[in-house]
Design a protein around this motif. Structure first.
Motif, short mmCIF file in Angstrom:
data_model
loop_
_atom_site.label_atom_id
_atom_site.label_comp_id
_atom_site.label_asym_id
_atom_site.label_seq_id
_atom_site.Cartn_x
_atom_site.Cartn_y
_atom_site.Cartn_z
N PHE A 573 0.84 -1.21 0.00
CA PHE A 573 0.00 0.00 0.00
C PHE A 573 0.87 1.25 0.00
O PHE A 573 1.91 1.29 0.67
CB PHE A 573 -0.92 0.01 1.21
CG PHE A 573 -2.03 -1.00 1.12
CD1 PHE A 573 -3.23 -0.68 0.51
CD2 PHE A 573 -1.84 -2.29 1.61
CE1 PHE A 573 -4.25 -1.62 0.41
CE2 PHE A 573 -2.85 -3.24 1.51
CZ PHE A 573 -4.06 -2.91 0.91
N GLN A 574 0.45 2.23 -0.76
CA GLN A 574 1.20 3.47 -0.88
C GLN A 574 0.42 4.62 -0.24
O GLN A 574 -0.81 4.66 -0.36
CB GLN A 574 1.41 3.81 -2.37
CG GLN A 574 2.26 2.83 -3.14
CD GLN A 574 3.62 2.62 -2.49
OE1 GLN A 574 4.25 3.57 -2.02
NE2 GLN A 574 4.09 1.37 -2.44
N PRO A 575 1.12 5.54 0.42
CA PRO A 575 0.42 6.71 0.96
C PRO A 575 -0.26 7.51 -0.15
O PRO A 575 0.32 7.67 -1.23
CB PRO A 575 1.54 7.55 1.58
CG PRO A 575 2.71 6.65 1.71
CD PRO A 575 2.57 5.58 0.67
N SER A 576 -1.47 7.97 0.11
CA SER A 576 -2.14 8.84 -0.86
C SER A 576 -3.24 9.59 -0.13
O SER A 576 -3.69 9.17 0.94
CB SER A 576 -2.75 8.02 -2.00
OG SER A 576 -3.85 7.30 -1.49
N SER A 577 -3.69 10.68 -0.73
CA SER A 577 -4.75 11.43 -0.07
C SER A 577 -6.07 10.65 -0.13
O SER A 577 -6.91 10.76 0.76
CB SER A 577 -4.90 12.81 -0.68
OG SER A 577 -5.07 12.69 -2.06
N GLU A 578 -6.22 9.81 -1.15
CA GLU A 578 -7.43 8.98 -1.23
C GLU A 578 -7.45 8.00 -0.05
O GLU A 578 -8.48 7.77 0.57
CB GLU A 578 -7.50 8.16 -2.53
CG GLU A 578 -7.75 8.97 -3.79
CD GLU A 578 -6.50 9.72 -4.24
OE1 GLU A 578 -5.39 9.17 -4.11
OE2 GLU A 578 -6.64 10.88 -4.69
N LEU A 579 -6.27 7.46 0.23
CA LEU A 579 -6.20 6.49 1.32
C LEU A 579 -6.47 7.18 2.67
O LEU A 579 -7.14 6.63 3.54
CB LEU A 579 -4.84 5.79 1.33
CG LEU A 579 -4.67 4.64 2.33
CD1 LEU A 579 -5.78 3.60 2.20
CD2 LEU A 579 -3.32 3.95 2.15
N GLN A 580 -5.96 8.41 2.80
CA GLN A 580 -6.24 9.16 4.03
C GLN A 580 -7.75 9.30 4.23
O GLN A 580 -8.29 9.06 5.31
CB GLN A 580 -5.62 10.56 3.95
CG GLN A 580 -4.16 10.58 4.37
CD GLN A 580 -3.50 11.90 4.05
OE1 GLN A 580 -3.87 12.58 3.10
NE2 GLN A 580 -2.49 12.24 4.82
N GLN A 581 -8.41 9.67 3.16
CA GLN A 581 -9.86 9.84 3.19
C GLN A 581 -10.55 8.53 3.52
O GLN A 581 -11.47 8.46 4.35
CB GLN A 581 -10.31 10.35 1.81
CG GLN A 581 -11.68 10.99 1.77
CD GLN A 581 -11.81 12.11 2.79
OE1 GLN A 581 -10.86 12.87 3.03
NE2 GLN A 581 -12.96 12.19 3.43
N ASP A 582 -10.07 7.50 2.88
CA ASP A 582 -10.64 6.18 3.05
C ASP A 582 -10.51 5.71 4.51
O ASP A 582 -11.44 5.14 5.09
CB ASP A 582 -9.90 5.22 2.10
CG ASP A 582 -10.62 3.91 1.96
OD1 ASP A 582 -11.86 3.92 2.07
OD2 ASP A 582 -9.96 2.87 1.77
N LEU A 583 -9.36 6.01 5.10
CA LEU A 583 -9.15 5.59 6.49
C LEU A 583 -10.04 6.38 7.45
O LEU A 583 -10.58 5.83 8.41
CB LEU A 583 -7.68 5.75 6.88
CG LEU A 583 -6.70 4.79 6.18
CD1 LEU A 583 -5.27 5.08 6.59
CD2 LEU A 583 -7.05 3.34 6.48
N LYS A 584 -10.20 7.66 7.16
CA LYS A 584 -11.10 8.46 7.99
C LYS A 584 -12.53 7.90 7.91
O LYS A 584 -13.21 7.75 8.93
CB LYS A 584 -11.10 9.93 7.53
CG LYS A 584 -9.84 10.68 7.89
CD LYS A 584 -9.93 12.12 7.42
CE LYS A 584 -8.61 12.84 7.63
NZ LYS A 584 -8.63 14.21 7.12
N ASP A 585 -12.96 7.61 6.69
CA ASP A 585 -14.31 7.05 6.50
C ASP A 585 -14.45 5.72 7.21
O ASP A 585 -15.50 5.39 7.76
CB ASP A 585 -14.61 6.85 5.00
CG ASP A 585 -14.74 8.18 4.28
OD1 ASP A 585 -14.86 9.22 4.98
OD2 ASP A 585 -14.71 8.19 3.04
#
Ligand code: PRX
Length: 649
Positions: A573-585
């Protein structure tokens, strides 16, 4: 401006109770308060007996207190009913037609229930619960919006001796399931939805999802609030509230219950991922909430009392339901958000119903400040006579704003410190008696014996930061953690020997006033909502992308604290702003929107000690970064808290 950022340590403003307020107050002078304190100190059992006698008992108690450290029983042998005390005893005279609840829905509807009407609905729903096979001691989970039926369900449980466990409507399916399973609830009471910020919030689908794995639940009662067409009713399990009530009558005598009969379980976050089921029992809890409502809020028959908390939290249990209703007060209840449709909704409600006492949280006050004075200034607010705050430390700046802009310098402010575990207010000014200092919860209520101690339990001198503890048992204290005595002992009584440990850091000044700094354990207080870092961490690591997570708090100018999560990613897994959003959700989905991290930071590794413990202090420093803290007091408190937290580890 300089004036408004006075440090807590240097806060010098003292505001005396207004003379006219004192003249008619239940406790009208500091001398009277001190006299009560002395009486409680000299003869604690005699003192609490006298207070308990203000309730209606079916059978008198034989013994005031049995203290088998750390287990307390209060008013032994006494029999009473909380619903009887909140309803039936007010029906004999003129109060039967007094408004008990004035409710306003977010879309703008209004309903008023008199004591007589509320009593009738409670009796009918209690009979409905009986029809579903609920009997004394059974657990009933309640997951509802802020509608009168929530109060009705709570009091109906109390009436028949069923133990309610209210689950805040903001929790998601996973959190609901954990709570229902821990309590082994037989029935769930919910609604098709509710309104918040103009949106219909989903409740029933969350219950359906939770119940895919809740073997104890036999029935679900659904109140129709929104008319949501899309919910599914499960045949044989679900029934509508109105159908259940269509055949019940309004005759349901209140059960005579032992003083120590369990009244409710309320889950709250502790230092592990598993929420704690705080258990309160009937007699002591009602004594504590009744007397504190009367004295701290100076409740009178002419008052209109509005505690803005949701009943899903302890503040709603104690100061929307039990305390005020036991005092026959008129309670305002509002369903929705403070800024819907506009940021003056609260002030509109205050004027519309002539609210005289307003009890809210510092986070709300700071939000009102931010939205600007023009909103409250559109309204008269002249009905207000007393203001209260609870849930987190209030910074002097917010205190002064509340005092000046909302209270127009007429209304005393009661900054009340207490916890889910304490059941009722512990530290607070008495508005007609105690001079207030912005930012301090001032002094203990009579009969409450707090102290500031070090790790070994030694009392600390004035103005030294230490652990806030309570030295003597009090009637409304929790009795245990449901089904987990061992954790109860470990969590509250073993850490610092011989005393109840609150989990808070605080200091006491030279006049004996208490200054609360915040939690010293891994509990985060976001907008007055208690969350455990580990609960959020386990939600994060349940996401396939996350290898490891550490959650810390960061000061926030509105919510008090905000959540920052440090995450190391799983291989691939790579850091990304989509992943940040996904983790918050993902956290929202697992726990609820209240646990949404403000920031997710990806990191290669988490800093650890040699023994493998995450170095949270370091992470807190990183999370805080160059953030401007606004209030210099916060800086001083943070360094004391850091030391206390280090000692804990
Ligand atoms: O840290 C203290 C903070 O809220 C914690 C209790 O949270 P909870 O059980 O959810 O109950 C909140 C409402 C009673 C405490 O350990 N807290 C509560 N009131 C205050 C406060 N911190 C400072 N000042 C207060 N008045």
């Amino acid at each position: 401006m300089k004036e408004s950022i006075t440090s807590v340590l240097r806060e010098q403003r003292v505001i005396e109770p207004p003379k006219d307020f004192s003249l008619s107050a239940h406790i009208s002078s500091f001398e009277e308060y001190e006299k009560l304190c002395r009486a409680a100190q000299d003869d604690p059992e005699g003192y609490w007996s006298k207070i308990a006698a203000e309730l209606d008992w079916f059978e008198p108690w034989q013994k005031v207190l049995e203290w088998n450290y750390p287990y307390a029983k209060w008013f032994l042998g006494g029999r009473l009913n909380a619903s009887y005390n909140c309803l039936d005893r007010h029906l004999t005279g003129w109060r039967k037609n007094k408004a008990a609840i004035i409710w306003e829905g977010e879309p703008g509807e209004s309903r008023t229930l008199t004591y007589q009407q509320l009593h009738r609905e409670v009796c009918r729903f209690a009979n409905g619960l009986k029809r579903l096979g609920v009997s004394s001691g059974d657990r009933v989970a309640i997951y509802m919006p802020m509608v009168p039926e929530l109060v009705i369900a709570v009091l109906a449980c109390a009436r028949i001796g069923a133990v309610h466990t209210v689950i805040f409507g903001g929790f998601a399916a996973h959190a609901i399931r954990d709570r229902i399973n821990d309590a082994k609830a037989k029935v769930v009471v919910t609604a098709d939805g509710g309104y918040r910020r103009g949106q219909e919030i989903q409740l029933k689908p969350n219950v359906d999802e939770a119940l895919t794995n809740c073997p104890s639940v036999q029935s679900v009662v659904v109140f129709r609030r929104t008319g949501n067409q899309f919910i599914t009713m499960h045949h044989g399990r679900d029934c509508w509230w109105h159908d259940l009530l269509s055949e019940t009558d309004a005759n349901c005598p209140a059960e005579s219950l032992d003083s120590e009969h369990p009244l409710f379980i309320l889950y709250t976050s502790g230092t592990t991922g598993k929420p704690k089921g705080v258990l309160h029992t009937t007699g002591g809890y009602l004594v504590g909430t009744t007397i504190t409502s009367k004295w701290v809020f100076d409740l009178k028959d002419t008052d209109t009392f509005w505690c803005t908390a949701d009943i899903g939290w302890i503040t709603g249990h104690s100061y929307v339901v039990y305390g005020p209703l036991s005092n026959a007060a008129t309670v305002v209840m509002y369903e929705g958000a403070p800024n819907w449709p506009q940021p003056d909704r609260f002030w509109q409600i205050v004027d519309k119903y002539s609210v005289s006492i307003l009890y809210t949280a510092p986070t709300a006050i700071r939000a009102f400040m931010k939205w600007g004075d023009e909103w409250p200034s559109r309204h008269s607010l002249s009905s207000l006579r007393l203001l209260g705050t609870v849930g987190e430390p209030i910074n002097p700046e917010a205190w002064m704003w509340y005092y000046n802009v909302i209270g127009k310098q007429r209304c005393p402010i009661v900054d009340t410190w207490w916890q889910t575990e304490t059941g009722a207010i512990m530290l607070s000014p008495l508005p007609g008696a105690t001079p207030t200092v912005p930012g301090s919860a001032t002094k203990p209520l009579p009969g409450i014996v707090p102290d500031i101690v070090d790790k070994q339990g030694n009392s600390l001198p004035d103005n030294t930061g230490g652990y806030l503890v309570i030295r003597k048992p009090w009637p409304s204290m929790l009795r245990t953690l449901y089904g987990d005595d061992e954790r109860y002992e470990r969590q509250y009584w073993n850490e610092i020997p011989g005393v109840y440990f609150t989990g808070d850091g605080a200091r006491r000044d030279e006049r004996g006033y208490y200054w609360i700094m915040g939690r010293v354990d891994d509990v985060i207080n976001v907008a007055g909502h208690r969350l455990s870092t580990m609960e959020i961490e386990s939600a994060l690591v349940s996401h396939p992308a996350v290898a490891e997570a550490a959650v810390v708090d960061r000061p926030d100018s509105i919510t008090g604290q905000a959540i920052v999560a440090f995450v190391t990613l799983a291989a691939g897994f790579q850091p990304s702003s989509e992943l940040q959003q996904d983790l918050k959700d993902h956290v929202c989905k697992e726990i609820g929107a209240l646990a949404r991290p403000q920031e997710i930071r990806f990191t290669e590794a988490l800093p650890k000690t040699r023994s493998g413990k995450i170095m949270r202090r370091l992470l807190r420093d990183v999370a805080r970064g160059e953030e401007s803290l606004g209030d210099t007091s916060t800086l001083e408190d943070i360094s004391v808290l850091a030391r206390l937290r280090d000692e804990q580890e």
